[in-house]
Design a protein around this motif. Structure first.
Motif, mmCIF file in Angstrom:
data_model
loop_
_atom_site.group_PDB
_atom_site.id
_atom_site.type_symbol
_atom_site.label_atom_id
_atom_site.label_comp_id
_atom_site.label_asym_id
_atom_site.label_seq_id
_atom_site.Cartn_x
_atom_site.Cartn_y
_atom_site.Cartn_z
ATOM 1 N N PHE A 277 -0.543 9.248 -5.731
ATOM 2 C CA PHE A 277 -0.090 10.638 -5.780
ATOM 3 C C PHE A 277 1.407 10.735 -5.466
ATOM 4 O O PHE A 277 2.149 11.438 -6.150
ATOM 5 C CB PHE A 277 -0.896 11.488 -4.789
ATOM 6 N N THR A 278 1.852 10.006 -4.446
ATOM 7 C CA THR A 278 3.271 9.991 -4.104
ATOM 8 C C THR A 278 4.098 9.424 -5.241
ATOM 9 O O THR A 278 5.171 9.944 -5.566
ATOM 10 C CB THR A 278 3.500 9.173 -2.816
ATOM 11 N N THR A 279 3.600 8.362 -5.871
ATOM 12 C CA THR A 279 4.295 7.766 -7.008
ATOM 13 C C THR A 279 4.404 8.754 -8.156
ATOM 14 O O THR A 279 5.463 8.868 -8.787
ATOM 15 C CB THR A 279 3.559 6.496 -7.467
ATOM 16 N N ALA A 280 3.338 9.468 -8.437
ATOM 17 C CA ALA A 280 3.364 10.443 -9.524
ATOM 18 C C ALA A 280 4.361 11.565 -9.244
ATOM 19 O O ALA A 280 5.122 11.964 -10.138
ATOM 20 C CB ALA A 280 1.963 11.024 -9.747
ATOM 21 N N ILE A 281 4.375 12.070 -8.024
ATOM 22 C CA ILE A 281 5.329 13.126 -7.667
ATOM 23 C C ILE A 281 6.761 12.620 -7.789
ATOM 24 O O ILE A 281 7.637 13.285 -8.350
ATOM 25 C CB ILE A 281 5.048 13.651 -6.243
ATOM 26 N N LEU A 282 7.013 11.419 -7.264
ATOM 27 C CA LEU A 282 8.359 10.857 -7.365
ATOM 28 C C LEU A 282 8.756 10.627 -8.820
ATOM 29 O O LEU A 282 9.884 10.928 -9.216
ATOM 30 C CB LEU A 282 8.442 9.537 -6.591
ATOM 31 N N VAL B 10 5.859 2.235 -7.266
ATOM 32 C CA VAL B 10 4.415 2.101 -7.039
ATOM 33 C C VAL B 10 4.115 1.193 -5.852
ATOM 34 O O VAL B 10 3.164 1.436 -5.108
ATOM 35 C CB VAL B 10 3.721 1.559 -8.313
ATOM 36 N N ASN B 11 4.908 0.176 -5.628
ATOM 37 C CA ASN B 11 4.663 -0.800 -4.572
ATOM 38 C C ASN B 11 4.729 -0.126 -3.201
ATOM 39 O O ASN B 11 5.782 0.351 -2.792
ATOM 40 C CB ASN B 11 5.696 -1.922 -4.660
ATOM 41 N N PRO B 12 3.598 -0.098 -2.456
ATOM 42 C CA PRO B 12 3.639 0.565 -1.148
ATOM 43 C C PRO B 12 4.371 -0.244 -0.090
ATOM 44 O O PRO B 12 4.858 0.317 0.883
ATOM 45 C CB PRO B 12 2.165 0.725 -0.785
ATOM 46 N N GLY B 13 4.438 -1.543 -0.256
ATOM 47 C CA GLY B 13 5.109 -2.378 0.735
ATOM 48 C C GLY B 13 4.164 -2.775 1.851
ATOM 49 O O GLY B 13 3.295 -2.009 2.259
ATOM 50 N N GLN B 14 4.338 -3.980 2.345
ATOM 51 C CA GLN B 14 3.465 -4.501 3.389
ATOM 52 C C GLN B 14 3.612 -3.709 4.679
ATOM 53 O O GLN B 14 2.634 -3.405 5.355
ATOM 54 C CB GLN B 14 3.795 -5.967 3.627
ATOM 55 N N GLU B 15 4.841 -3.342 5.021
ATOM 56 C CA GLU B 15 5.046 -2.619 6.276
ATOM 57 C C GLU B 15 4.416 -1.230 6.230
ATOM 58 O O GLU B 15 3.938 -0.728 7.254
ATOM 59 C CB GLU B 15 6.536 -2.520 6.602
ATOM 60 N N ASN B 16 4.361 -0.596 5.065
ATOM 61 C CA ASN B 16 3.728 0.708 4.965
ATOM 62 C C ASN B 16 2.205 0.596 5.036
ATOM 63 O O ASN B 16 1.544 1.487 5.565
ATOM 64 C CB ASN B 16 4.155 1.415 3.686
ATOM 65 N N ALA B 17 1.654 -0.489 4.527
ATOM 66 C CA ALA B 17 0.209 -0.702 4.659
ATOM 67 C C ALA B 17 -0.160 -0.894 6.126
ATOM 68 O O ALA B 17 -1.167 -0.355 6.608
ATOM 69 C CB ALA B 17 -0.220 -1.906 3.827
#
Length: 109
Positions: free
Chosen positions: A58-63, A84-91
């Motif tokens: 959803f965040t990717t689509a908005i961005l 699209v990549n959420p990143g390891q630190e965000n997970a």
């Protein structure tokens, strides 16, 4: 038609750095908020990770459609894949906030 070297010369470094930092901040806030929602709702196991995936998409689509106007490669180095990549630190931030809110809300269930 310009070569890749000529296109790289037209990129202003501070703008690229600012956009990357802003994208990181948005993804961090999104992952923390989705972790809080998953914890408050009491989601367990794969349902919590499904919420994280849905929040990331959803965040990717908005961005992609609102902020980048359908052209993320113009604003972010790496294009749509970087968005699209959420990143390891965000997970890991998601999991941390998820367990925190789950423990606070559902401690006596």
């Amino acid at each position: 038609m310009s070569t890749p070297d000529e296109a790289a010369q037209r990129v202003f470094g501070p703008n690229v750095l600012h956009n990357a930092n802003l994208l990181y901040d948005i993804k961090f806030i999104s992952s923390c908020l989705s972790g809080a929602v998953a914890g408050i709702l009491g989601l367990e196991n794969w349902l919590g990770f499904a919420l994280f995936l849905a929040a990331t998409l959803f965040t990717t689509a908005i961005l992609h459609f609102v902020t980048f106007r359908g052209r993320p490669k113009k604003y972010v180095y790496g294009g749509l894949l970087e968005v699209v990549n959420p990143g390891q630190e965000n997970a890991f931030s998601f999991i941390l906030v998820w367990t925190l809110f789950y423990g606070i809300v559902h401690v006596y269930d």
